[in-house]
Design an enzyme around this catalytic site. Structure first.
Site, mmCIF file in Angstrom:
data_model
loop_
_atom_site.group_PDB
_atom_site.id
_atom_site.type_symbol
_atom_site.label_atom_id
_atom_site.label_comp_id
_atom_site.label_asym_id
_atom_site.label_seq_id
_atom_site.Cartn_x
_atom_site.Cartn_y
_atom_site.Cartn_z
ATOM 1 C CB ALA A 204 -0.922 0.013 1.205
ATOM 2 C CG ASP A 205 2.230 3.380 -2.946
ATOM 3 O OD1 ASP A 205 3.365 3.881 -3.024
ATOM 4 O OD2 ASP A 205 1.917 2.308 -3.500
ATOM 5 C CG HIS A 206 -2.304 7.777 0.997
ATOM 6 N ND1 HIS A 206 -1.877 9.009 0.520
ATOM 7 C CD2 HIS A 206 -2.914 8.040 2.179
ATOM 8 C CE1 HIS A 206 -2.224 9.954 1.373
ATOM 9 N NE2 HIS A 206 -2.861 9.387 2.384
#
Length: 298
Positions: A204-206
Site C-alpha cells: 500500500a502507498d496510502h
C-alpha cells in the site's frame, strides 16, 4: 523513479537530508534557523511524491523532533544531530516493522487456511527489499511463508507500464530462491479461474481511515477479480502508510506519470511503440475500496 516504493521513498528522503546536514561545516544560523532549514527541505521533498503517505508522515515526525530540539538548545549542531539520530531510527524501525509484518502475515494465512498444507500467492508491483528499508511488506509475507516451508509458489505480475514486477519482484524472488512464476498483468483473472491461488497479497502507498487503499495501478482490478473468484485479498503495509486525516480513498491524491511510459517500450526507457499524437492517461495508482479487502496487516 530512481527510488520507488512508499517506505523506501520516506527512508531515502530522511537519510539523504541527514547526509547533507552531517556534512555542514559552517552553518551560520541559530538553532531555530536550523530547524526551519530542515522543515523547508522536507516540505520540498514531500511535494515530489504526493500519493505515498509514508513520506509526508516521516516529514511531520522529523519536523516535530527538530522543532523540539531547537527549543532546548542554542546550538544548530545539536538540532542537526537530533535530526540525524531520528532518521537513523526510522531506518531501523522500518526493517523491524517489515519483519514483523512478514511473520504475522504468514501465521495469519496459515491460521485462516488450516486445511491448506501449502500456499500459492499472487503479488503485484514490488514490495520487497527494493521498495522498503529492508525485507519488504507483502513480499516479506511471501518470504516468511517460504522460510516456513509452506509456500508452494509465488506469482508476480509484470506491473505495467514501468514493469516493477518483472524487473524488481522477479529479481528478488529468484535471488531468494523462491519458486516463482511471472505473469502478464492481463493473465491474473485467468490464473484465478484455474484455482491456482490461495491468496493475493499486495502492499500500500496510502491507506485512508476507512480502509480504502491506494496502491500501484491495477490493484483495484486484482481485488475485483479476487472477490469474483472467492480468493482472499490482503494488504500488507506499515503503520506509516495509514492516513487518519483522510476519511476515504476519494480524498487520496493520485499521481499521474509521464505519457512516455506508455508511448515507449520498457516503461518509457526504450523506443516509441505507440502512434504519435495519441493522448495518454497514466495514473500511477488506483484506490481499492475497503469492502474488497479481506484483511490488512500492519
Amino acid at each position: 523513479m530512481v527510488v520507488r516504493g512508499a517506505p523506501a521513498i520516506a527512508v531515502a528522503a530522511a537519510l539523504s537530508l541527514a547526509v547533507e546536514v552531517a556534512n555542514f561545516k559552517d552553518f551560520n544560523g541559530t538553532s531555530e534557523e536550523a530547524a526551519s532549514f530542515i522543515e523547508l527541505i522536507l516540505e520540498y521533498l514531500v511535494s515530489s511524491r504526493p500519493t505515498a503517505v509514508n513520506l509526508s508522515d516521516a516529514a511531520k515526525k522529523l519536523i516535530e523532533i527538530t522543532s523540539n530540539a531547537a527549543s532546548t538548545t542554542i546550538m544548530p549542531e545539536s538540532v542537526f544531530q537530533a535530526y540525524i539520530e531520528a532518521a537513523e531510527i526510522m531506518l531501523d524501525d522500518d526493517v523491524a516493522s517489515n519483519k514483523a509484518i512478514g511473520s504475522y502475515g504468514s501465521r495469519f494465512l496459515q491460521d485462516q487456511r488450516k486445511i491448506v498444507p501449502r500456499f500459492s500467492v499472487l503479488t503485484h508491483c514490488n514490495t520487497g527489499s527494493l521498495a522498503t528499508a529492508g525485507y519488504g511488506t507483502a513480499l516479506g509475507v511471501i518470504c516468511a511463508l517460504h522460510a516456513e516451508g509452506v509456500l508452494e509458489r509465488a506469482y508476480c505480475t509484470e506491473t505495467r507500464p514501468f514493469n516493477q514486477g518483472s524487473r524488481l519482484t522477479a529479481f528478488e524472488l529468484v535471488h531468494y530462491k523462491i519458486p516463482a512464476t511471472l505473469i502478464a498483468d492481463s493473465a491474473a483473472a485467468a490464473l484465478m479461474k484455474e484455482s491456482r491461488l490461495s491468496a493475493v497479497i499486495v502492499g500500500a502507498d496510502h491507506v485512508a481511515a476507512n480502509g480504502d487503499t491506494a496502491n500501484k495501478i491495477r490493484t483495484y482490478s486484482l481485488a475485483l477479480c479476487a472477490m469474483h473468484h472467492h480468493i482472499p485479498f490482503y494488504v500488507a503495509a506499515s503503520l506509516s502508510s495509514i492516513d487518519l486525516s483522510l476519511s476515504s480513498g476519494e480524498e487520496i491524491v493520485i499521481e499521474e506519470r509521464s505519457a512516455k511510459e506508455l508511448l515507449h517500450s520498457r516503461g518509457g526507457l526504450g523506443e516509441q511503440v505507440a502512434a504519435s499524437g495519441i493522448l495518454v492517461w497514466n495514473p500511477a495508482f488506483d484506490v481499492t475500496p475497503a469492502y474488497l479487502i479481506t484483511g490488512c496487516h500492519y
